[in-house]
Write a protein that holds these residues in place. Structure first.
Motif, PDB file in Angstrom:
ATOM      1  N   TRP A   1      17.989 -24.264 -31.981  1.00 47.10           N
ATOM      2  CA  TRP A   1      17.542 -23.098 -31.213  1.00 47.10           C
ATOM      3  C   TRP A   1      17.442 -21.873 -32.123  1.00 47.10           C
ATOM      4  N   LEU A   2      18.445 -21.666 -32.952  1.00 51.88           N
ATOM      5  CA  LEU A   2      18.435 -20.525 -33.863  1.00 51.88           C
ATOM      6  C   LEU A   2      17.214 -20.547 -34.780  1.00 51.88           C
ATOM      7  N   ALA A   3      16.847 -21.726 -35.227  1.00 52.98           N
ATOM      8  CA  ALA A   3      15.720 -21.852 -36.158  1.00 52.98           C
ATOM      9  C   ALA A   3      14.396 -21.451 -35.521  1.00 52.98           C
ATOM     10  N   THR A   4      14.346 -21.406 -34.191  1.00 59.05           N
ATOM     11  CA  THR A   4      13.107 -21.039 -33.495  1.00 59.05           C
ATOM     12  C   THR A   4      13.064 -19.570 -33.096  1.00 59.05           C
ATOM     13  N   GLN A   5      14.158 -18.840 -33.319  1.00 59.27           N
ATOM     14  CA  GLN A   5      14.239 -17.463 -32.832  1.00 59.27           C
ATOM     15  C   GLN A   5      13.667 -16.479 -33.847  1.00 59.27           C
ATOM     16  N   PRO A   6      12.865 -15.514 -33.382  1.00 56.51           N
ATOM     17  CA  PRO A   6      12.184 -14.613 -34.312  1.00 56.51           C
ATOM     18  C   PRO A   6      13.036 -13.460 -34.837  1.00 56.51           C
ATOM     19  N   GLY A   7      14.109 -13.105 -34.161  1.00 49.22           N
ATOM     20  CA  GLY A   7      14.874 -11.927 -34.552  1.00 49.22           C
ATOM     21  C   GLY A   7      15.530 -12.071 -35.914  1.00 49.22           C
ATOM     22  N   GLU A   8      15.544 -10.974 -36.671  1.00 49.80           N
ATOM     23  CA  GLU A   8      16.172 -11.001 -37.991  1.00 49.80           C
ATOM     24  C   GLU A   8      17.668 -11.278 -37.888  1.00 49.80           C
ATOM     25  N   HIS A   9      18.293 -10.817 -36.806  1.00 52.11           N
ATOM     26  CA  HIS A   9      19.738 -11.065 -36.668  1.00 52.11           C
ATOM     27  C   HIS A   9      20.015 -12.553 -36.500  1.00 52.11           C
ATOM     28  N   TRP A  10      19.073 -13.275 -35.884  1.00 53.36           N
ATOM     29  CA  TRP A  10      19.271 -14.726 -35.748  1.00 53.36           C
ATOM     30  C   TRP A  10      19.048 -15.441 -37.072  1.00 53.36           C
ATOM     31  N   LYS A  11      18.104 -14.968 -37.842  1.00 54.36           N
ATOM     32  CA  LYS A  11      17.894 -15.555 -39.167  1.00 54.36           C
ATOM     33  C   LYS A  11      19.122 -15.330 -40.050  1.00 54.36           C
ATOM     34  N   GLU A  12      19.681 -14.130 -39.969  1.00 54.34           N
ATOM     35  CA  GLU A  12      20.888 -13.820 -40.741  1.00 54.34           C
ATOM     36  C   GLU A  12      22.061 -14.675 -40.265  1.00 54.34           C
ATOM     37  N   TYR A  13      22.155 -14.853 -38.961  1.00 52.70           N
ATOM     38  CA  TYR A  13      23.248 -15.642 -38.400  1.00 52.70           C
ATOM     39  C   TYR A  13      23.157 -17.091 -38.864  1.00 52.70           C
ATOM     40  N   LEU A  14      21.958 -17.655 -38.800  1.00 50.32           N
ATOM     41  CA  LEU A  14      21.777 -19.044 -39.214  1.00 50.32           C
ATOM     42  C   LEU A  14      22.046 -19.205 -40.706  1.00 50.32           C
ATOM     43  N   ALA A  15      21.596 -18.238 -41.500  1.00 52.25           N
ATOM     44  CA  ALA A  15      21.846 -18.304 -42.941  1.00 52.25           C
ATOM     45  C   ALA A  15      23.338 -18.247 -43.240  1.00 52.25           C
ATOM     46  N   ALA A  16      24.065 -17.398 -42.513  1.00 52.56           N
ATOM     47  CA  ALA A  16      25.515 -17.301 -42.714  1.00 52.56           C
ATOM     48  C   ALA A  16      26.202 -18.596 -42.292  1.00 52.56           C
ATOM     49  N   TRP A  17      25.701 -19.233 -41.270  1.00 57.80           N
ATOM     50  CA  TRP A  17      26.278 -20.485 -40.792  1.00 57.80           C
ATOM     51  C   TRP A  17      26.058 -21.601 -41.808  1.00 57.80           C
ATOM     52  N   LYS A  18      24.916 -21.625 -42.424  1.00 54.52           N
ATOM     53  CA  LYS A  18      24.612 -22.671 -43.400  1.00 54.52           C
ATOM     54  C   LYS A  18      25.527 -22.603 -44.612  1.00 54.52           C
ATOM     55  N   THR A  19      25.990 -21.390 -44.929  1.00 54.30           N
ATOM     56  CA  THR A  19      26.831 -21.238 -46.116  1.00 54.30           C
ATOM     57  C   THR A  19      28.305 -21.134 -45.771  1.00 54.30           C
ATOM     58  N   ALA A  20      28.622 -21.210 -44.461  1.00 54.00           N
ATOM     59  CA  ALA A  20      30.016 -21.056 -44.043  1.00 54.00           C
ATOM     60  C   ALA A  20      30.848 -22.238 -44.505  1.00 54.00           C
TER      61      ALA A  20
END
Length: 263
Positions: free
Chosen positions: A244-263
């Motif tokens: 779901w996150l990967a489909t969301q356009p907001g920059e905050h969601w992109k940042e959130y997903l990127a932070a999750w990938k490196t967590a």
């Protein structure tokens, strides 16, 4: 799957209310009025966290999960007044009767909504149902309503995990990060007033939405812990949120997903 609504609010000092209660002159700026209230509070109790009835709600963010989808959105100024924000939140409960889930909602969010809703003349009969109404399912609310601390129609996850002992409370940010979720990104509640003064309402909205998703994810881990989800179902739900996150356009969601990938 029964509908689950995770929610969080962000608030700022009720400048108009502080002016009214203290007969402050119009010449004082909003920042000066807030500082007056902070100083009063520090003198009275040793900190500047204002009483709940003087917390003006500027954002309510929600994550709604049903059998088909996940939706995250915000009710906020300037599109809506405070009264409209609160009324629309309760209208969602009126329509769906979801289980609502929060982190410290019983200690902060809901009491704030009670006081501020009362001030604005908000109506919320479904939310306040405690088994005394004449609706077809009213009696169910006697044993499971949104108001009782020990019922599950509202689940304050922080309160429950601490076994209803304040000294056992844990910060959402800490717990989310310890589990492996991103946690807070770039802002916390103490920064909201400053952001509001700078006109950064979009940043406040984004912060509140990511906090709602943190709560939703911690809730999924709790559902695994208590056996509502088995491991395969939990893994599928977490994968669903990532997708779901990967489909969301907001920059905050992109940042959130990127932070999750490196967590």
């Amino acid at each position: 799957m029964a509908a689950v609504l995770v929610f969080d609010i962000e608030s700022i000092p009720d400048i108009a209310g502080i002016r009214t209660l203290n007969n402050l002159p119009d010449e004082l700026s909003d920042a000066e009025v807030a500082e007056f209230a902070f100083q009063q509070r520090r003198a009275a109790v040793g900190h500047d966290f204002l009483p709940l009835h003087l917390q003006r709600v500027v954002v309510i963010s929600c994550a709604l999960r049903d059998a088909k989808s996940l939706k995250v959105w915000s009710l906020s100024e300037p599109e809506n007044s405070e009264g409209q924000i609160i009324q629309r939140f309760y209208e969602g409960i009126e329509k769906l009767t979801p289980q609502i889930v929060s982190w410290n909602g019983a200690g902060f969010d809901l009491p704030v909504l009670h006081y501020r809703g009362l001030i604005h003349g908000v109506t919320a009969p479904r939310y306040w149902e405690m088994g005394e109404g004449d609706g077809p399912d009213a009696r169910e609310f006697k044993w499971n309503n949104y108001i009782s601390r020990y019922h599950s129609r509202h689940l304050d996850l922080m309160d429950l995990l601490a076994l209803y002992q304040g000294r056992g409370n844990a910060p959402l940010d800490d717990l989310a990060k310890l589990i492996g979720f991103p946690g807070k990104l770039g802002m916390d509640g103490s920064a909201v007033w400053g952001a509001w003064q700078r006109g950064e309402i979009a940043s406040i909205r984004d912060y509140c939405e990511t906090d709602v998703l943190n709560t939703f994810l911690v809730f999924q881990r709790f559902q695994l812990m208590r056996g509502v989800l088995d491991r395969a179902q939990y893994d599928a739900e977490i994968a669903f949120v990532r997708e779901w996150l990967a489909t969301q356009p907001g920059e905050h969601w992109k940042e959130y997903l990127a932070a999750w990938k490196t967590a």
